[in-house]
Motif scaffolding. Structure first.
Motif, PDB file in Angstrom:
ATOM      1  N   UNK A  59       0.840  -1.205   0.000  1.00  0.00           N
ATOM      2  CA  UNK A  59       0.000   0.000   0.000  1.00  0.00           C
ATOM      3  C   UNK A  59       0.874   1.253   0.000  1.00  0.00           C
ATOM      4  N   UNK A  60       1.944   1.211   0.782  1.00  0.00           N
ATOM      5  CA  UNK A  60       2.849   2.363   0.856  1.00  0.00           C
ATOM      6  C   UNK A  60       3.515   2.605  -0.507  1.00  0.00           C
ATOM      7  N   UNK A  61       4.024   1.529  -1.108  1.00  0.00           N
ATOM      8  CA  UNK A  61       4.686   1.675  -2.415  1.00  0.00           C
ATOM      9  C   UNK A  61       3.709   2.256  -3.440  1.00  0.00           C
ATOM     10  N   UNK A  62       2.490   1.709  -3.446  1.00  0.00           N
ATOM     11  CA  UNK A  62       1.489   2.186  -4.413  1.00  0.00           C
ATOM     12  C   UNK A  62       1.166   3.661  -4.156  1.00  0.00           C
ATOM     13  N   UNK A  63       1.050   4.024  -2.891  1.00  0.00           N
ATOM     14  CA  UNK A  63       0.719   5.425  -2.574  1.00  0.00           C
ATOM     15  C   UNK A  63       1.869   6.349  -2.970  1.00  0.00           C
ATOM     16  N   UNK A  64       3.109   5.884  -2.774  1.00  0.00           N
ATOM     17  CA  UNK A  64       4.262   6.720  -3.125  1.00  0.00           C
ATOM     18  C   UNK A  64       4.343   6.914  -4.641  1.00  0.00           C
ATOM     19  N   UNK A  65       3.988   5.879  -5.404  1.00  0.00           N
ATOM     20  CA  UNK A  65       4.047   6.042  -6.870  1.00  0.00           C
ATOM     21  C   UNK A  65       3.051   7.105  -7.317  1.00  0.00           C
ATOM     22  N   UNK A  66       1.977   7.298  -6.542  1.00  0.00           N
ATOM     23  CA  UNK A  66       1.012   8.348  -6.885  1.00  0.00           C
ATOM     24  C   UNK A  66       1.709   9.705  -6.859  1.00  0.00           C
ATOM     25  N   UNK A  67       2.548   9.907  -5.847  1.00  0.00           N
ATOM     26  CA  UNK A  67       3.277  11.168  -5.724  1.00  0.00           C
ATOM     27  C   UNK A  67       4.333  11.286  -6.832  1.00  0.00           C
ATOM     28  N   UNK A  68       5.040  10.161  -7.045  1.00  0.00           N
ATOM     29  CA  UNK A  68       6.155  10.208  -8.004  1.00  0.00           C
ATOM     30  C   UNK A  68       5.649  10.455  -9.425  1.00  0.00           C
ATOM     31  N   UNK A  69       4.554   9.776  -9.817  1.00  0.00           N
ATOM     32  CA  UNK A  69       4.123   9.963 -11.209  1.00  0.00           C
ATOM     33  C   UNK A  69       3.657  11.402 -11.450  1.00  0.00           C
ATOM     34  N   UNK A  70       3.052  12.005 -10.411  1.00  0.00           N
ATOM     35  CA  UNK A  70       2.659  13.411 -10.550  1.00  0.00           C
ATOM     36  C   UNK A  70       3.877  14.310 -10.696  1.00  0.00           C
ATOM     37  N   UNK A  71       4.897  14.061  -9.870  1.00  0.00           N
ATOM     38  CA  UNK A  71       6.116  14.877  -9.940  1.00  0.00           C
ATOM     39  C   UNK A  71       6.804  14.708 -11.295  1.00  0.00           C
ATOM     40  N   UNK A  72       6.848  13.454 -11.777  1.00  0.00           N
ATOM     41  CA  UNK A  72       7.497  13.205 -13.072  1.00  0.00           C
ATOM     42  C   UNK A  72       6.746  13.909 -14.198  1.00  0.00           C
ATOM     43  N   UNK A  73       5.415  13.796 -14.154  1.00  0.00           N
ATOM     44  CA  UNK A  73       4.615  14.436 -15.199  1.00  0.00           C
ATOM     45  C   UNK A  73       4.866  15.944 -15.195  1.00  0.00           C
TER      46      UNK A  73
END
Ligand code: G3P
Length: 199
Positions: A59-73
């Motif tokens: 759950x933590x990894x999935x939630x962190x990817x939410x932040x990362x994909x936004x930052x990357x975009x």
């Protein structure tokens, strides 16, 4: 007002870049993690501490990817309409799986899960309803709602009682209120968007 140096991926115009980019790949990865997370959470009725910690890790990894994909975009100019639509859906799939799982193991009452699911499903339908007129991006309130849902759910998934459990309840109830309020706000945003000509 001058445009912000780093555009918000939700509101920035699509750049015409391919949907096959790293930000969207992370969003899809988040969706793929959902069944794995659900399996870990529900194994042995949620009573197995090791699986519970495993579920929290996923759950933590999935939630962190939410932040990362936004930052990357944001930083790489990878804003696409696909991302604007599918990113919130990925969040809803993860939170929905978590809430249904927690209700199945009797840790979150069904009425909370059903209320949140109705709001999340409703906003997704609104996004599709207005699509010919424009994209209904995630609002600040919507992002805050998702962050609070993630925090509350994460605390519930932790196999700990006491103060953690109390904190989980407090955060989830605040998240519930914001979930409903932002849901109503999206209805008005959608109606304004529908008033625009078809694009
Ligand atoms: O409230 P929504 O439907 O805009 O969802 C917000 C997203 O989960 C933010 O990433």
């Amino acid at each position: 007002m001058p445009p912000p140096l780093v555009p918000d991926p939700a509101t920035a115009p699509s750049t015409g870049v391919s949907n096959w980019n790293i930000a969207n790949a992370l969003t899809v990865l988040r969706i793929l993690l959902v069944p794995f997370f659900g399996w870990l959470l529900l194994t042995h009725g949620g009573h197995d501490t090791a699986y519970r910690w495993g579920a929290l890790g996923v759950f933590f990894v999935a939630s962190v990817t939410d932040r990362i994909d936004g930052d990357l975009a944001r930083s790489r100019g990878l804003v696409t309409d696909f991302g604007k639509i599918v990113d919130p859906i990925a969040d809803k799939a993860l939170m929905g799986m978590a809430l249904v799982g927690l209700s199945l193991i009797h840790e979150v009452p069904w009425w909370i899960t059903v209320l949140i699911l109705i709001r999340e499903f409703g906003v997704t339908v609104l996004r599709l309803w207005v699509l010919r007129h424009g994209v209904l991006p995630a609002s600040r309130g919507g992002k805050a709602k998702t962050a609070l849902q993630a925090l509350g759910i994460g605390l519930f998934v932790m196999p700990l009682g006491g103060i953690v459990h109390v904190a989980a309840w407090c955060v989830l109830l605040v998240a519930l209120v914001i979930t409903v309020v932002t849901g109503v706000d999206y209805v008005f945003r959608a109606l304004r968007l529908r008033a625009r000509p078809v694009r």
